[in-house]
Design a protein around this motif. Structure first.
Motif: not given
Length: 124
Positions: A113-117
Motif C-alpha cells: 500500500k502506498w503512503s500518501l506521499n
C-alpha cells in the motif's frame, strides 16, 4: 447595562429564544452558546459528504487536490471517526478522471500500500 447593549446588537429572532429572566451578560451569553452549540455529528456528515463527492476536474494541481482530500480526512479523524489511509487512497483514485486509470491499475496490482506521499508522487 452590558446586557442591554448585548441584546440590542443581537437580532431579535435570536433574542426571543432566550429567557427574559436572565439578568446578566454572562448568563445571556451562556444561554446563547447552548442554542448554537457546534454539533460534531453534523460537522462529520458535512466533511464526509464533501470528501466522498469530491471529483478532480483536471484543473489545477493534482497534488493540491490530493492534499485537500487529506486535509478533510484529517478533520474527520479529529472528530474521532476512523478513516484509514488505504480508504483515503481508494477515495482519491475513484475521484480522479479516466486519464489516471493507469495509476489505478498500478495501485491495485501492487501488494504494498502506498503512503500518501508516494501516492502524490505517482500522480504527479
Amino acid at each position: 447595562m452590558r446586557l442591554m447593549i448585548i441584546k440590542r446588537d443581537i437580532p431579535e429572532a435570536f433574542r426571543g429564544a432566550i429567557s427574559e429572566r436572565i439578568t446578566s451578560a454572562k448568563e445571556f451569553l451562556a444561554e446563547m452558546e447552548k442554542h448554537f452549540a457546534k454539533s460534531d455529528k453534523a460537522e462529520t456528515s458535512t466533511l464526509l459528504q464533501s470528501l466522498i463527492c469530491m471529483k478532480y476536474k483536471g484543473k489545477g494541481n493534482v497534488r493540491e487536490y490530493i492534499m485537500e482530500m487529506s486535509n478533510i480526512a484529517s478533520k474527520i479523524k479529529a472528530l474521532k471517526l476512523e478513516l484509514s489511509d488505504d480508504l483515503l487512497a481508494h477515495l482519491v483514485l475513484i475521484s480522479l478522471p479516466a486519464q489516471f486509470s493507469q495509476l489505478e491499475i498500478s495501485y491495485n496490482c501492487q501488494k504494498d500500500k502506498w503512503s500518501l506521499n508516494e501516492f502524490i508522487s505517482y500522480c504527479v
